[in-house]
Scaffold this motif. Structure first.
Motif, PDB file in Angstrom:
ATOM      1  N   MET A 108       1.437   3.189  -3.203  1.00  0.00           N
ATOM      2  CA  MET A 108       0.367   3.994  -3.804  1.00  0.00           C
ATOM      3  C   MET A 108       0.696   5.481  -3.709  1.00  0.00           C
ATOM      4  N   LEU A 143      -4.532   7.407   1.640  1.00  0.00           N
ATOM      5  CA  LEU A 143      -4.763   6.816   0.322  1.00  0.00           C
ATOM      6  C   LEU A 143      -5.784   7.627  -0.474  1.00  0.00           C
ATOM      7  N   LEU A 159       1.844   7.483  -6.707  1.00  0.00           N
ATOM      8  CA  LEU A 159       0.940   7.977  -7.751  1.00  0.00           C
ATOM      9  C   LEU A 159       1.041   9.498  -7.868  1.00  0.00           C
ATOM     10  N   LEU A 182       0.787  -1.228   0.000  1.00  0.00           N
ATOM     11  CA  LEU A 182       0.000   0.000   0.000  1.00  0.00           C
ATOM     12  C   LEU A 182       0.826   1.288   0.000  1.00  0.00           C
ATOM     13  N   THR A 223      -4.136  10.757  -1.646  1.00  0.00           N
ATOM     14  CA  THR A 223      -3.252  10.470  -2.779  1.00  0.00           C
ATOM     15  C   THR A 223      -4.030  10.450  -4.091  1.00  0.00           C
ATOM     16  N   LEU A 224      -5.177   9.785  -4.081  1.00  0.00           N
ATOM     17  CA  LEU A 224      -5.993   9.704  -5.298  1.00  0.00           C
ATOM     18  C   LEU A 224      -6.559  11.067  -5.678  1.00  0.00           C
TER      19      LEU A 224
END
Length: 234
Positions: A101, A164, A104, A98, A167-168
């Motif tokens: 990620m 997370l 990204l 994970l 991050t997206l």
């Protein structure tokens, strides 16, 4: 000779960004954040000097993007990798994967910078969140953890699902098809720069009241103001 001055300033951005990479890899996130701040400081002034000295060039544009890729692209991805690693517990295989990620953000930054270099539109505004603004958002978190040490803030920042999701969202915003204002002043008249002055005033208030947490509020305000009153081509 004067044409070299902006490029030397850009190289200082890259120099401090490279130092930040070393600290980020070693897990010294606050030191990495401070060197990113130094890099972004010089990143602001290279373009300003190029315009003032009338020496803007294609070389300067490419060099600026390469420096930004390190300072505002690679380092935020590494910091997010480290933060996600700190937030996870357990030994399941997915736990070890994970943190990657977070990178990204680095990929999104690379795509955004490459797109900016070939764009013919983004002279008076940006399309998508500029990489330095995104870097400021990410690096604010280790600074909050270190210097504000607020239990509520810490529990959110060190929540893996929050990191997370951020991050997206961050990766999307870097390349979102949304016009965002550029903080370039052609004149100092208040009537010509209302949105910019409002943002600067809000930034001062947020930093004084909320300290490093205020950086997140500044970025949110920047997005909100730009969406409410989109910049034009003039």
């Amino acid at each position: 000779m004067k044409a070299l001055i902006p490029n030397l300033i850009t190289l200082l951005n890259l120099f401090f960004g490279t130092i930040a990479v070393i600290f980020a890899v070693e897990g010294a996130l606050t030191m990495a954040a401070f060197f990113v701040l130094l890099g972004i400081f010089f990143d602001f002034f290279d373009g300003f000097l190029a315009r003032k000295l009338n020496v803007a060039s294609a070389l300067g544009l490419q060099l600026d993007s390469l420096a930004d890729m390190v300072t505002s692209g690679l380092v935020p991805g590494l910091i997010m990798f480290q933060l996600i690693s700190q937030s996870l517990t357990g030994s399941e295989p997915y736990v070890d994967l994970l943190p990657y990620m977070g990178l990204l953000i680095t990929l999104g930054s690379a795509y955004r910078l490459a797109n900016f270099n070939i764009s013919t539109e983004q002279k008076n505004y940006f399309i998508g969140l500029p990489t330095p603004a995104n870097a400021l958002l990410v690096l604010s978190f280790p600074l909050i953890l270190e210097y504000q040490n607020n239990e509520a803030f810490n529990s959110v920042i060190l929540n893996a699902w929050f990191l997370l999701a951020l991050t997206l969202i961050s990766t999307f915003l870097l390349n979102a098809p949304v016009k965002l204002m550029a903080l370039k002043f052609k004149t100092w008249k208040f009537s010509d720069n209302i949105e910019k002055y409002i943002l600067l005033i809000l930034a001062l208030i947020f930093l004084m009241v909320f300290k490093f947490f205020g950086i997140s509020l500044i970025i949110f305000s920047y997005l909100l103001i730009s969406v409410i009153k989109p910049p034009n081509d003039a």
